[in-house]
Design a protein around this motif. Structure first.
Motif, PDB file in Angstrom:
ATOM      1  N   PRO A 221      32.262 -29.672   6.831  1.00  0.00           N
ATOM      2  CA  PRO A 221      31.399 -28.515   6.218  1.00  0.00           C
ATOM      3  C   PRO A 221      31.411 -27.532   7.246  1.00  0.00           C
ATOM      4  CG  PRO A 221      30.406 -30.825   5.915  1.00  0.00           C
ATOM      5  CD  PRO A 221      31.762 -31.187   6.817  1.00  0.00           C
ATOM      6  N   ASP A 222      30.848 -26.347   6.794  1.00  0.00           N
ATOM      7  CA  ASP A 222      30.424 -25.033   7.385  1.00  0.00           C
ATOM      8  C   ASP A 222      29.063 -24.941   7.289  1.00  0.00           C
ATOM      9  OD1 ASP A 222      33.237 -24.329   8.027  1.00  0.00           O
ATOM     10  OD2 ASP A 222      33.526 -23.501   6.188  1.00  0.00           O
ATOM     11  N   PRO A 223      28.502 -24.204   8.205  1.00  0.00           N
ATOM     12  CA  PRO A 223      27.143 -23.927   8.114  1.00  0.00           C
ATOM     13  C   PRO A 223      26.898 -22.721   6.906  1.00  0.00           C
ATOM     14  CG  PRO A 223      27.928 -22.902   9.990  1.00  0.00           C
ATOM     15  CD  PRO A 223      28.981 -23.763   9.612  1.00  0.00           C
ATOM     16  N   ILE A 224      25.770 -23.034   6.129  1.00  0.00           N
ATOM     17  CA  ILE A 224      25.566 -22.123   4.834  1.00  0.00           C
ATOM     18  C   ILE A 224      25.220 -20.809   5.469  1.00  0.00           C
ATOM     19  CG2 ILE A 224      24.243 -21.637   3.107  1.00  0.00           C
ATOM     20  CD1 ILE A 224      23.497 -24.802   2.967  1.00  0.00           C
ATOM     21  N   PRO A 225      26.067 -19.775   5.229  1.00  0.00           N
ATOM     22  CA  PRO A 225      25.635 -18.342   5.519  1.00  0.00           C
ATOM     23  C   PRO A 225      24.221 -17.873   5.503  1.00  0.00           C
ATOM     24  CG  PRO A 225      27.756 -18.336   4.561  1.00  0.00           C
ATOM     25  CD  PRO A 225      26.981 -19.929   4.199  1.00  0.00           C
ATOM     26  N   GLN A 226      23.540 -17.297   6.203  1.00  0.00           N
ATOM     27  CA  GLN A 226      22.383 -16.611   5.963  1.00  0.00           C
ATOM     28  C   GLN A 226      22.316 -15.714   4.759  1.00  0.00           C
ATOM     29  OE1 GLN A 226      20.779 -14.399   9.166  1.00  0.00           O
ATOM     30  NE2 GLN A 226      18.685 -14.360   8.346  1.00  0.00           N
ATOM     31  N   GLY A 227      21.486 -15.552   4.021  1.00  0.00           N
ATOM     32  CA  GLY A 227      21.446 -14.767   2.515  1.00  0.00           C
ATOM     33  C   GLY A 227      21.987 -15.131   1.540  1.00  0.00           C
ATOM     34  N   PHE A 228      22.688 -16.659   1.688  1.00  0.00           N
ATOM     35  CA  PHE A 228      23.284 -17.212   0.476  1.00  0.00           C
ATOM     36  C   PHE A 228      22.563 -18.383   0.198  1.00  0.00           C
ATOM     37  CE2 PHE A 228      26.930 -20.200  -0.867  1.00  0.00           C
ATOM     38  CZ  PHE A 228      27.178 -19.459  -2.223  1.00  0.00           C
ATOM     39  N   ASP A 229      22.085 -18.545  -1.328  1.00  0.00           N
ATOM     40  CA  ASP A 229      21.308 -19.615  -1.753  1.00  0.00           C
ATOM     41  C   ASP A 229      22.355 -20.427  -2.343  1.00  0.00           C
ATOM     42  OD1 ASP A 229      19.813 -21.205  -3.258  1.00  0.00           O
ATOM     43  OD2 ASP A 229      18.606 -19.912  -3.857  1.00  0.00           O
ATOM     44  N   TYR A 230      22.932 -21.420  -1.504  1.00  0.00           N
ATOM     45  CA  TYR A 230      23.990 -22.318  -1.821  1.00  0.00           C
ATOM     46  C   TYR A 230      23.381 -23.277  -2.772  1.00  0.00           C
ATOM     47  CZ  TYR A 230      27.568 -26.019  -1.418  1.00  0.00           C
ATOM     48  OH  TYR A 230      28.430 -26.850  -1.642  1.00  0.00           O
ATOM     49  N   ALA A 231      22.292 -23.603  -2.982  1.00  0.00           N
ATOM     50  CA  ALA A 231      21.590 -24.673  -3.816  1.00  0.00           C
ATOM     51  C   ALA A 231      21.739 -23.986  -5.157  1.00  0.00           C
ATOM     52  CB  ALA A 231      20.331 -25.275  -3.640  1.00  0.00           C
ATOM     53  N   ALA A 232      21.287 -22.975  -5.280  1.00  0.00           N
ATOM     54  CA  ALA A 232      21.441 -22.104  -6.526  1.00  0.00           C
ATOM     55  C   ALA A 232      22.969 -21.707  -7.180  1.00  0.00           C
ATOM     56  CB  ALA A 232      20.561 -20.709  -6.604  1.00  0.00           C
ATOM     57  N   TRP A 233      23.600 -21.335  -6.228  1.00  0.00           N
ATOM     58  CA  TRP A 233      25.137 -21.534  -6.585  1.00  0.00           C
ATOM     59  C   TRP A 233      25.908 -22.721  -7.167  1.00  0.00           C
ATOM     60  CZ3 TRP A 233      29.930 -23.545  -5.914  1.00  0.00           C
ATOM     61  CH2 TRP A 233      30.950 -22.674  -6.244  1.00  0.00           C
ATOM     62  N   LEU A 234      25.450 -23.956  -6.668  1.00  0.00           N
ATOM     63  CA  LEU A 234      25.854 -25.083  -7.069  1.00  0.00           C
ATOM     64  C   LEU A 234      25.269 -25.136  -8.420  1.00  0.00           C
ATOM     65  CD1 LEU A 234      25.566 -27.540  -4.089  1.00  0.00           C
ATOM     66  CD2 LEU A 234      27.673 -26.726  -5.283  1.00  0.00           C
ATOM     67  N   GLY A 235      23.995 -24.972  -8.828  1.00  0.00           N
ATOM     68  CA  GLY A 235      23.306 -25.203 -10.029  1.00  0.00           C
ATOM     69  C   GLY A 235      23.556 -26.524 -10.601  1.00  0.00           C
ATOM     70  N   PRO A 236      23.968 -26.666 -11.715  1.00  0.00           N
ATOM     71  CA  PRO A 236      24.465 -27.956 -12.408  1.00  0.00           C
ATOM     72  C   PRO A 236      25.411 -29.004 -11.655  1.00  0.00           C
ATOM     73  CG  PRO A 236      25.673 -26.413 -13.819  1.00  0.00           C
ATOM     74  CD  PRO A 236      24.842 -25.737 -12.670  1.00  0.00           C
ATOM     75  N   ALA A 237      26.138 -28.308 -10.678  1.00  0.00           N
ATOM     76  CA  ALA A 237      27.072 -29.297 -10.371  1.00  0.00           C
ATOM     77  C   ALA A 237      26.700 -30.281  -9.172  1.00  0.00           C
ATOM     78  CB  ALA A 237      28.361 -28.166  -9.721  1.00  0.00           C
ATOM     79  N   PRO A 238      27.806 -31.057  -8.852  1.00  0.00           N
ATOM     80  CA  PRO A 238      27.109 -32.256  -7.672  1.00  0.00           C
ATOM     81  C   PRO A 238      26.902 -31.296  -6.502  1.00  0.00           C
ATOM     82  CG  PRO A 238      29.414 -32.859  -8.828  1.00  0.00           C
ATOM     83  CD  PRO A 238      29.026 -31.479  -9.276  1.00  0.00           C
ATOM     84  N   LYS A 239      25.853 -32.046  -5.860  1.00  0.00           N
ATOM     85  CA  LYS A 239      25.333 -31.385  -4.707  1.00  0.00           C
ATOM     86  C   LYS A 239      26.006 -32.044  -3.331  1.00  0.00           C
ATOM     87  CE  LYS A 239      22.088 -29.933  -7.463  1.00  0.00           C
ATOM     88  NZ  LYS A 239      22.230 -28.962  -8.037  1.00  0.00           N
ATOM     89  N   VAL A 240      27.102 -31.010  -2.925  1.00  0.00           N
ATOM     90  CA  VAL A 240      28.038 -31.529  -1.832  1.00  0.00           C
ATOM     91  C   VAL A 240      27.748 -30.269  -0.701  1.00  0.00           C
ATOM     92  CG1 VAL A 240      29.488 -32.346  -3.703  1.00  0.00           C
ATOM     93  CG2 VAL A 240      29.578 -29.837  -3.124  1.00  0.00           C
ATOM     94  N   PRO A 241      28.461 -30.823   0.645  1.00  0.00           N
ATOM     95  CA  PRO A 241      28.139 -30.009   1.443  1.00  0.00           C
ATOM     96  C   PRO A 241      28.964 -28.528   1.448  1.00  0.00           C
ATOM     97  CG  PRO A 241      28.843 -32.217   2.093  1.00  0.00           C
ATOM     98  CD  PRO A 241      29.115 -32.243   0.704  1.00  0.00           C
ATOM     99  N   TYR A 242      28.516 -27.690   2.036  1.00  0.00           N
ATOM    100  CA  TYR A 242      29.116 -26.201   1.977  1.00  0.00           C
ATOM    101  C   TYR A 242      30.322 -26.084   2.681  1.00  0.00           C
ATOM    102  CZ  TYR A 242      29.728 -21.035   2.617  1.00  0.00           C
ATOM    103  OH  TYR A 242      30.345 -19.984   2.931  1.00  0.00           O
TER     104      TYR A 242
END
Length: 458
Positions: A221-242
């Motif tokens: 995995p990579d670190p989630i970039p600042q300013g990016f809402d990764y959880a919202a991007w995933l939405g209904p998809a599986p919760k997996v590492p960025y």
């Protein structure tokens, strides 16, 4: 790895967040607006295609872009490392365009807040495929007209529910199948439907090879970039590492978010094939061959694919990966004709001359008798203009959600059965009324194929 959110829970949360929104929008819900009214447009998704679509709406005098929305504040790394997109760059694009008159463009990170606004007439959805259902249905039920990019849906069942929402609400919709608004494509389809190649015997459609390579097994995995809402991007998809190659432009190659190039380019090439045939419903699909990334790789969609669609009263369509990237070859009793990037191609000079004479003639389109034929090949601009015209007149667009769903099915059936990685060369029978498989090489494959029609469940 945690389980994905169910469709019911995700749509329920979306509905709750938008509950404060209007039941109808401000000016086009009742009757016909005057010609002077400008349609207030908000864009969801400011990535590669989102920027293209936003520019097309900005250039149209019938609307004003009043808002943008994206879960990413701003970053490079979309189609290529240098492309700079996201919410703030999208707002700057709008602000710069309206700098002489003042922009007033809002920028949101949460799409549900946009759906709930009373000052928006139409919503343009240019988010990854796995978000299309929730955003489209919420926008329609809040009283907005909707322009949703292709492919319309992430799964067959999601597309059906989107169509039902459009029918239930009576809103104006447009799928981003922009070649339906391209003069060259319309003329080609008309030529074929008029018997230009004789009786159609077969059609081959072309989809592009993958234009990116993802990390293989053992990726970290990579670190989630600042300013990016990764959880919202995933939405209904599986919760997996960025990972940086999971999101933005390259989401296309991860099956949790897309069907790969089959649904990406197939949404255009198969659209033209179905159009040439008069949009018959498929009765079967035969997965023929495909290759996939090594198990454990980040990317999971097909790298090479080939499948055949069968119809009751129309010739078959074979969809395959090809260096031509986009287009189709129509084989008839009098020769063959190809349409794609660049000029149309024909099996003989005589057939080419016949097409040139046909294309030069004036008149209405055989494919769209009520459509004013596009005057040039600025397909995206034409497609946006058709949508905005219909928002004002309340007429049907050239690619409403029902047509987008039809074309998406032609893609999903291939992507789904190839993805089973079993039964290649065998026939999977399809009931187009029930939108279910009725026969497969084995009971297990039949059950799994039907499960994948709606993998996140209703």
């Amino acid at each position: 790895m945690s389980a994905p959110a169910t469709r019911r829970s995700f749509l329920g949360a979306a509905a709750s967040a938008a509950v404060a929104g209007p039941l109808v929008c401000r000016q086009f819900a009742f009757g016909r607006p005057s010609a002077a009214d400008k349609i207030a447009v908000a864009v969801l998704g400011l990535g590669n295609q989102g920027f293209n679509d936003t520019k097309a709406f900005l250039q149209n005098a019938d609307c004003r872009v009043v808002g943008v929305c994206d879960v990413n504040t701003a970053s490079h790394g979309y189609r290529d490392a240098s492309q700079f997109c996201g919410r703030e760059p999208g707002k700057k694009l709008v602000d710069d365009f309206y700098k002489e008159t003042g922009s007033g463009c809002f920028a949101e990170a949460d799409w549900r807040k946009v759906v709930g606004r009373k000052d928006v007439d139409a919503i343009v959805i240019v988010t990854p495929d796995h978000h299309h259902e929730a955003q489209t249905i919420a926008a329609l039920e809040a009283g907005h007209d909707v322009y949703c990019e292709k492919p319309l849906s992430w799964s067959v069942a999601e597309g059906r529910r989107m169509v039902e929402a459009a029918e239930r609400t009576g809103r104006v919709t447009q799928t981003g199948s922009m070649h339906r608004s391209e003069k060259d494509a319309v003329k080609f389809v008309d030529f074929v439907r008029a018997g230009g190649v004789g009786d159609i015997q077969a059609i081959t459609t072309f989809i592009a090879p993958n234009n990116a390579v993802g990390p293989g097994p053992g990726w970290t995995p990579d670190p989630i970039p600042q300013g990016f809402d990764y959880a919202a991007w995933l939405g209904p998809a599986p919760k997996v590492p960025y990972h940086k190659d999971r999101c933005f432009y390259r989401f296309r190659f991860v099956s949790d978010y897309s069907g790969g190039q089959i649904t990406n380019f197939g949404a255009h090439s198969n659209d033209l094939a179905g159009w040439c045939l008069g949009e018959p419903e498929p009765v079967a699909v035969v997965p023929m061959e495909a290759t996939y990334p090594e198990p454990g790789s980040l990317f999971s969609t097909a790298e090479f694919s080939r499948y055949r669609l069968e119809f009751a009263d129309a010739p078959p369509v074979v969809c395959q990966t090809d260096d031509r990237k986009f287009g189709l070859r129509v084989e008839g009793t009098d020769g063959w004709a190809e349409h794609g990037y660049g000029d149309a191609r024909f099996s003989s000079p005589a057939l080419q001359k016949a097409f040139q004479a046909f294309a030069a003639a004036e008149g209405t389109s055989l494919a769209h008798p009520s459509l004013t034929l596009p005057t040039d090949s600025a397909r995206l601009d034409n497609h946006v203009a058709d949508f905005l015209r219909c928002v004002k007149t309340r007429e049907t667009t050239v690619a409403p959600l029902a047509k987008g769903h039809y074309t998406a099915k032609l893609c999903h059936l291939g992507s789904l059965t190839l993805g089973l990685k079993d039964g290649y060369g065998e026939r999977f029978a399809w009931d187009h009324d029930a939108e279910r498989f009725t026969a497969a090489p084995s009971a297990d494959l039949l059950a799994e194929a039907n499960r994948r029609l709606d993998p996140r469940g209703a």
